[in-house]
Design a protein around this motif. Structure first.
Motif, PDB file in Angstrom:
ATOM      1  N   TYR A  84       0.745  -1.252   0.139  1.00  0.00           N
ATOM      2  CA  TYR A  84      -0.082   0.093   0.011  1.00  0.00           C
ATOM      3  C   TYR A  84       1.010   1.368  -0.035  1.00  0.00           C
ATOM      4  CZ  TYR A  84      -4.042  -3.040   0.892  1.00  0.00           C
ATOM      5  OH  TYR A  84      -5.068  -4.041   0.790  1.00  0.00           O
ATOM      6  N   LEU A  85       2.089   1.314   0.768  1.00  0.00           N
ATOM      7  CA  LEU A  85       2.998   2.407   0.754  1.00  0.00           C
ATOM      8  C   LEU A  85       3.285   2.831  -0.729  1.00  0.00           C
ATOM      9  CD1 LEU A  85       4.796   2.303   3.995  1.00  0.00           C
ATOM     10  CD2 LEU A  85       3.285   4.127   3.411  1.00  0.00           C
ATOM     11  N   LEU A  86       3.723   1.559  -1.279  1.00  0.00           N
ATOM     12  CA  LEU A  86       4.376   1.762  -2.710  1.00  0.00           C
ATOM     13  C   LEU A  86       3.538   1.852  -3.914  1.00  0.00           C
ATOM     14  CD1 LEU A  86       7.824  -0.387  -2.115  1.00  0.00           C
ATOM     15  CD2 LEU A  86       7.342   1.809  -1.672  1.00  0.00           C
ATOM     16  N   ALA A  87       2.174   1.613  -3.554  1.00  0.00           N
ATOM     17  CA  ALA A  87       1.322   1.347  -4.619  1.00  0.00           C
ATOM     18  C   ALA A  87       1.511   0.268  -5.625  1.00  0.00           C
ATOM     19  CB  ALA A  87       0.730   2.657  -5.466  1.00  0.00           C
ATOM     20  N   VAL A  88       2.106  -0.853  -5.249  1.00  0.00           N
ATOM     21  CA  VAL A  88       2.712  -2.050  -5.877  1.00  0.00           C
ATOM     22  C   VAL A  88       1.537  -3.325  -5.774  1.00  0.00           C
ATOM     23  CG1 VAL A  88       4.467  -3.525  -6.792  1.00  0.00           C
ATOM     24  CG2 VAL A  88       4.891  -1.008  -6.309  1.00  0.00           C
ATOM     25  N   ASP A  89       0.975  -3.581  -6.724  1.00  0.00           N
ATOM     26  CA  ASP A  89       0.085  -4.900  -6.286  1.00  0.00           C
ATOM     27  C   ASP A  89       1.109  -5.925  -6.420  1.00  0.00           C
ATOM     28  OD1 ASP A  89      -1.515  -7.195  -6.595  1.00  0.00           O
ATOM     29  OD2 ASP A  89      -2.410  -6.657  -8.259  1.00  0.00           O
ATOM     30  N   ARG A  90       1.348  -6.736  -5.233  1.00  0.00           N
ATOM     31  CA  ARG A  90       2.394  -7.693  -4.850  1.00  0.00           C
ATOM     32  C   ARG A  90       1.617  -8.949  -5.783  1.00  0.00           C
ATOM     33  NH1 ARG A  90       0.705  -9.623   1.334  1.00  0.00           N
ATOM     34  NH2 ARG A  90      -1.126 -10.877   0.987  1.00  0.00           N
ATOM     35  N   ASN A  91       0.806  -9.022  -6.386  1.00  0.00           N
ATOM     36  CA  ASN A  91       0.413 -10.357  -7.239  1.00  0.00           C
ATOM     37  C   ASN A  91       0.570 -10.027  -8.522  1.00  0.00           C
ATOM     38  OD1 ASN A  91      -0.453 -12.372  -5.294  1.00  0.00           O
ATOM     39  ND2 ASN A  91      -2.492 -11.339  -5.140  1.00  0.00           N
ATOM     40  N   ASN A  92       1.231  -9.039  -9.200  1.00  0.00           N
ATOM     41  CA  ASN A  92       1.398  -8.462 -10.472  1.00  0.00           C
ATOM     42  C   ASN A  92       2.867  -8.540 -10.706  1.00  0.00           C
ATOM     43  OD1 ASN A  92       1.786  -6.986 -12.970  1.00  0.00           O
ATOM     44  ND2 ASN A  92       0.186  -5.350 -12.245  1.00  0.00           N
TER      45      ASN A  92
END
Length: 755
Positions: free
Chosen positions: A631-639
């Protein structure tokens, strides 16, 4: 123009290999633009040259032969500049280079655009015309759009096409890159898991018992035909005779003289029923999808539906049969789930490969908890063709090796042996405290979710459970477990670890954890209905779970309850109220247990900023660093596309972690961390210095973290923390921490190169 783009992309997607895809592109683009020539040059990684790979309008005899070096000719210029080159008269340009034999002498106008996929220039798409003119803006925009649309398709076809050709020759090694999911090396035999009734995910397999396969197919075919006749009869009075006649068409398609006969022929040739059905149906689907007439094109949907129905019956038949797995089983699928892991005996499962997902997907977290080497996001893996093949899973580097030569296989076997030796050496630390050289104590707890985790955790010297994932028993069932079923499950966990504390997180579903019997369909599930939001909206689920926990804790007293995904004080207050209500109800029923400690997971930025306010209302805080980083890095961890941007040592993440630790200290509350960062020795050093009072990790990580913390002083960790908190670049942080590990002789398993 949009319709033309859609049709071309659809046709290219349906192509069976790279060559067919490129041929479709040059033919359809030339026709769409009304020009005389369209060609594609593809970069060959081995020679680093741009090879003339497909053309409409030039000499096809030179396809695969003619080539240009980077920066050479106009094609090389387009690739080097990574932008379009639009020329009225190509021959007058300083970069023009004549390619002998391809026949472009007569063509003067030139427009070339790069084909770029994830920053990598794959090739150049070119159109040419005899008339001296500059292609207009619409032409250029169309070609740029087409190139961007097709780049991913071409990249996928390029890799899978090459791998599929190599697979035909078992002597040719191949390597597929993915994302490291769980550390370790596995050498084993593939078992492919296909999603329910997906024609495109059926693995290829040959069989001995052709009669049994043919019988199963005919039974499935008959069942679908019966279903269609039943639906046809039910709708006879609801539809016009013309529309109703469509059911007769469906029955005709499945007839022995049509598709049914083609499938039967393949089965008689030795293919298993599901594979034969998949091959034949996909061929017919592609045939319809390529048709110009929209009505006929839409019939592809009907053919796919019929095939899917037959496949569902075939899969049901297989489920009824005994399913066997190889002894050294590497489970492979498009998107592996927790339930898929639970279907295979643990003593047979040695590795996992998932085409979709990232290293922080829920299944990867479970794999790390179970100590199973895993590769995620292997998007270019032709997994349906790998059944029964030997593969090497490199969970350190996120790579899959197919057909490895003996010397490579031996090097990986040496790594497996090295891992085992290091693990054995670390066993001596099991009964020693996690204490720094200058006497600073830091308890190490474990994350669990399966009963199989218990013995491994205790063997590794775990001092408690920092996160028990209560959703795992929910994921492994086809319905919500009853209150009594939950009580029994929780009691087993609490008894196994007693008197050590066990922190049970209330049901955390949503995001990448969907229950098959409680589907949550959302466009953006990670920012949607998940965690405490679900259970507060369904108090009947929450209350039953809390009651089961409290009952399970009776006479033991080692339970701690933790609330996930809390983003504001109102959610916390409501959760606390429901827990209090459950406790009061049980007391009225004769329950004598006291209310256990209650904590909050800090997983979202709002919770970081309100950490002190949250801490005042609960007994402890626990950071979920996986979600917090996401959430902090705006990175979908499944992508898998953005996986490289997900980094737990990002300066912003470290600042947030320090802020939470400080908030807990100011309010006199213990603060733990139960994300993957806690199980990384480098991360553990920073958490120690920040003031975290407990680290919770997977059992397999615990010995290495303990070893690292016992080899350095608390004061040294504080000095390193002060250094890295002043750094503004993730790579510099990692570089400093790796140097610290080397200075203390701490071996980073799996970081050595294996080619």
């Amino acid at each position: 123009m949009l319709e033309t783009l859609r049709q071309i992309v659809q046709e290219v997607n349906a192509a069976e290999g790279l060559n067919e895809a490129l041929d479709i592109i040059v033919r359809r683009v030339r026709d769409a633009m009304g020009t005389e020539v369209c060609s594609v040059y593809m970069r060959d990684p081995a020679s680093d040259r741009y090879i003339f790979r497909a053309t409409e309008g030039l000499n096809k005899d030179e396809v695969g032969h003619a080539s240009l070096a980077p920066g050479e000719g106009l094609v090389g210029l387009v690739a080097a500049r990574e932008e379009p080159v639009n020329l009225e008269d190509a021959e007058t340009h300083p970069s023009f280079q004549f390619l002998q034999g391809i026949g472009e002498e007569a063509f003067h106008a030139f427009l070339g655009v790069p084909i770029i996929h994830q920053r990598d220039v794959l090739g150049v798409l070119v159109v040419q015309q005899a008339q001296r003119r500059r292609f207009d803006e619409d032409d250029e925009a169309f070609l740029v759009t087409m190139s961007a649309q097709l780049a991913g398709v071409i990249a996928h076809a390029q890799v899978t096409g090459a791998v599929q050709e190599e697979l035909l020759d078992a002597a040719t090694p191949a390597k597929i890159s993915g994302i490291a999911g769980a550390p370790g090396i596995a050498i084993g035999t593939v078992a492919v898991v296909s999603p329910g009734a997906d024609l495109y995910a059926v693995p290829r397999r040959m069989v001995e018992n052709r009669r049994a396969e043919l019988r199963a197919f005919r039974e499935a075919l008959s069942a679908v035909q019966t279903d269609i006749r039943s639906v046809s009869e039910n709708l006879r009075g609801e539809m016009s005779p013309e529309d109703h006649a469509l059911f007769d068409v469906y029955l005709g398609i499945l007839d022995d003289s049509a598709i049914g006969g083609e499938v039967a022929a393949m089965i008689k040739a030795g293919h298993w029923a599901q594979g034969a059905l998949s091959h034949v149906m996909i061929q017919h689907i592609r045939h319809f999808e390529r048709m110009e007439h929209s009505y006929l094109r839409e019939r592809a949907v009907d053919v796919k539906d019929l095939g899917t129905r037959v496949l569902a019956y075939l899969q049901a038949h297989e489920t009824r049969s005994e399913q066997s797995y190889p002894d050294q089983c590497v489970l492979v699928g498009e998107e592996l789930t927790a339930s898929a892991l639970g279907e295979i005996p643990r003593d047979k499962l040695v590795g996992l490969i998932s085409v979709r997902g990232s290293g922080n997907s829920h299944v990867a977290i479970l794999a790390r908890a179970m100590g199973i080497p895993t590769v995620m996001g292997a998007v270019d893996l032709p997994y349906a063709r790998l059944q029964d093949r030997e593969v090497i899973v490199d969970g350190y580097r996120g790579a899959v090796h197919l057909n490895p030569p003996p010397e490579v296989r031996q090097r990986f076997q040496n790594l497996v042996d090295e891992d085992r030796a290091i693990t054995k050496d670390l066993e001596s630390l099991r009964d020693l405290p996690c204490e720094t050289l200058d006497g600073h104590r830091l308890p190490l707890w474990v994350n669990t979710g399966l009963m199989v985790d218990v013995s491994r955790s205790l063997e590794q010297g775990a001092e408690g459970v920092g996160l028990y994932r209560t959703e795992v028993p929910f994921l492994l069932r086809d319905r919500f477990p009853s209150e009594e079923e939950q009580r029994q499950i929780y009691r087993e966990q609490l008894e196994a670890f007693a008197p050590r504390p066990v922190t049970m997180r209330t049901l955390d579903i949503g995001g990448d954890k969907a229950l098959p019997y409680f589907p949550i369909e959302e466009d953006n599930p990670f920012l949607g209905w998940r965690g405490i939001r679900v259970t507060l909206d369904h108090p009947e689920i929450f209350l039953a779970q809390v009651r089961a926990m409290l009952k399970a804790n009776e006479g033991l007293g080692n339970l701690r309850i933790m609330l996930p995904m809390v983003s504001n004080l109102a959610e916390l207050e409501e959760g606390l109220s429901l827990i209090g209500r459950s406790h009061q109800e049980l007391q009225q029923e004769g329950f004598r247990g006291s209310l256990p400690p209650i904590g909050v997971m800090v997983e979202v930025p709002s919770a970081v900023y309100q950490a002190r306010a949250l801490a005042r209302r609960v007994d402890f805080l626990s950071v979920g660093s996986n979600d917090l980083t996401q959430y902090l890095l705006a990175v979908d961890r499944n992508n898998a596309r953005v996986a490289e941007l997900y980094h737990s040592f990002h300066p912003a993440v470290l600042q947030a972690l320090q802020a939470v630790a400080e908030a807990g200290r100011l309010e006199g509350r213990p603060v733990g961390i139960c994300g993957e960062l806690a199980g990384d020795p480098m991360g553990a050093v920073l958490m120690l210095a920040m003031g975290y009072t407990m680290l919770s990790m997977n059992a397999t990580s615990l010995p290495r973290v303990k070893q690292a913390l016992r080899k350095l002083a608390y004061t040294e960790a504080c000095d390193v923390l002060a250094e890295v908190m002043g750094m503004e670049d993730t790579d510099l942080v990692v570089e400093r921490l790796e140097r610290l590990m080397r200075e203390h002789g701490l071996h980073q398993v799996g970081r050595s190169s294996v080619s």
